[in-house]
Design a protein around this motif. Structure first.
Motif: not given
Ligand code: SF4
Length: 497
Positions: A120, A228, A230-232, A234-235, A237-238, A274-275, A306, A344
């Protein structure tokens, strides 16, 4: 020969606490292993770790490691290409500097920057490729390097680099052509283990600090999964992983641990996924295998997970029995409104139950929060303060408070302006207009945390100075002052020169 370069470490001089985090370059170690497995000639230059205490001041930054001319002097005569690892955003000025100085010294040798997709703290190269091209880079390789490394190396070694724009190489960005990275390493078990024997790992160990809290003389990072789901917002990774999570098998991970113990005498592992707990069944299987094989290892979930993915709290019992000693979780904000803005979710009740259980089991816990997300108001931060208070009472061992910064590739990247270098995009973004206000809140909350800890868990607080003195760190909060002290000393020494 292909030369792989890990860039220097960059510390923001006014913030030795949240900048200058040392990550062993695991992505580059995988790429080196893939090239070696195919019998392709390569050399690794770790511009940071080959001389980690050599320091140079550059405006508001400290640059640690080899000077550019020393990197150039280490390039073998038969170098056909230099690949520089875009390890993380805060090292951007060092990466850029390496690109320009190598290109100046050897204009005909292709210089290629590799993306780090599994952190991240990294950044999406397709969003900043033009800055690298302006510095002289010939290409940026986006996506997982291991998937494309062999084809790219063969192209460089064949002397056919001049034809690069005529061929399609997935993920390769050229000044006039950007190929999107589409594929993924399908079966991670088929990858060779990271080629740590090509890196100066003793020098990493001698630092006595790392990203995760270091309590052994030696350690190695592990990537037990990638991606990962998820779809935060600020990140990064998506963008770099397209919500795909892929696991390695428990057997494959345990074999890597056994090999590291036998080859390097390493029994402490820092999981940098990441997760890592997206599949609870896989984590349970990993724990069973470690216990069955009687591996005396300690492992720490250093880059966070998470916590909601550990649905059954008995899994934590199993993890502790298998050597898990640290878990970082990320509530991010105490305000459900801000969490919605971030894209999130966070199950506070579940997290509190998990922290209580970790407390009983002797697993140290960290809760990470971000301040200053676009749209956050004073009232939202007060809710974060309340959440920190609750979690401290329940026994969370440490907190980390980051001020949000726009990472290239994240959904909020274009919502910010006002910074100079991309290296200023760290967790102390002093270029933000509201920085002073956010930082005052951050300092206040850290102080309150210590007061609350003294009130509810004094024993834990009193243990910390002893661990600090023994350099046997159970939390990052114990380790970071030591790291900051080292940086301060290096900064003073650089000033005297
Ligand atoms: S959970 Fe969110 S912050 Fe963590 S890696 Fe996934 S997208 Fe990034």
């Amino acid at each position: 020969m292909i030369v792989l370069v890990n860039p220097n470490l960059v510390v923001q001089r006014n913030d030795p606490f949240t900048t200058g985090i040392v990550y062993m370059p695991i992505g580059l170690a995988y790429t080196a292993a893939v090239l070696r497995e195919k019998g392709l000639p390569l050399k690794v230059i770790d511009a940071f770790a080959e001389n980690p205490y050599q320091t140079e001041r550059k405006a508001s930054f400290l640059i640690l490691g080899l000077k550019s001319e020393e990197v150039i002097a280490r390039l073998p005569q038969n170098t056909v290409a230099v690949w520089i690892y875009g390890i993380n955003l805060t090292s951007h000025i060092a990466t850029l500097n390496l690109v320009s100085t190598i290109k100046l010294a050897y204009p005909k040798i292709p210089v290629i920057v590799l993306e780090n997709t599994q952190a991240v703290t990294a950044y999406s190269l397709s969003d900043v490729a033009d800055a690298f091209f302006a510095a002289g880079a010939d290409a940026c390789l986006t996506g997982e390097s291991e998937l494309r490394a062999v084809e790219l190396a063969q192209l460089c070694l064949s002397g056919e680099w001049g034809r690069v724009s005529e061929i399609h190489l997935d993920g390769l960005c050229l000044p006039n052509k950007k190929n999107v990275a589409t594929g993924y390493v399908g079966d991670l078990d088929l990858l060779p283990y990271p080629a740590w024997d090509l890196f100066p790992i003793e020098n990493y160990w001698n630092l006595c600090f790392s990203h995760g809290p270091l309590s052994a003389r030696r350690y190695l990072p592990l990537l037990t999964s990638r991606g990962c789901p998820y779809t935060c917002r600020f990140c990064v990774a998506p963008q770099t992983n397209h919500q795909r999570w892929r696991p390695r098998s428990a057997q494959n991970i345990v074999l890597e641990m056994e090999r590291a113990a036998k080859t390097y005498g390493v029994y402490e592992f820092h999981i940098e996924d990441l997760n890592p707990t997206v599949s609870e069944a896989r984590i349970r299987e990993l724990c069973h295998l470690i216990i069955q094989r009687q591996l005396k290892v300690a492992w720490k979930i250093a880059a966070g997970t998470k916590i909601e993915t550990i649905k059954n709290l008995d899994t934590l019992d199993l993890m502790a029995a298998a050597g898990c000693r640290y878990i970082s979780i990320s509530p991010e904000s105490g305000s459900s409104r801000v969490l919605r803005l971030m894209g999130k979710f966070f199950d506070f009740e579940h997290a509190v139950r998990a922290v209580r259980r970790m407390n009983k089991l002797g697993i140290s816990s960290q809760a990470c929060f971000v301040l200053g997300f676009p749209g956050e108001e004073n009232g939202d931060r007060e809710q974060t303060l309340k959440m920190v208070r609750e979690m401290t009472r329940e026994g969370v061992d440490e907190i980390a408070l980051f001020i949000i910064t726009p990472v290239p590739g994240s959904a909020i990247f274009s919502e910010f302006s006002g910074y100079g270098s991309l290296s200023e995009l760290n967790f102390t973004p002093s270029w933000r207009k509201d920085y002073q206000k956010l930082n005052r809140f951050r300092v206040r909350l850290y102080l309150l945390f210590l007061i609350w800890k003294l009130r509810w868990h004094p024993k834990k607080l009193f243990q910390q100075p002893f661990r600090f003195l023994r350099k046997c760190f159970h939390t990052k909060m114990e380790m970071v002052p030591y790291r900051a002290m080292v940086f301060k000393r290096l900064d003073n020494r650089a000033a005297r020169r």
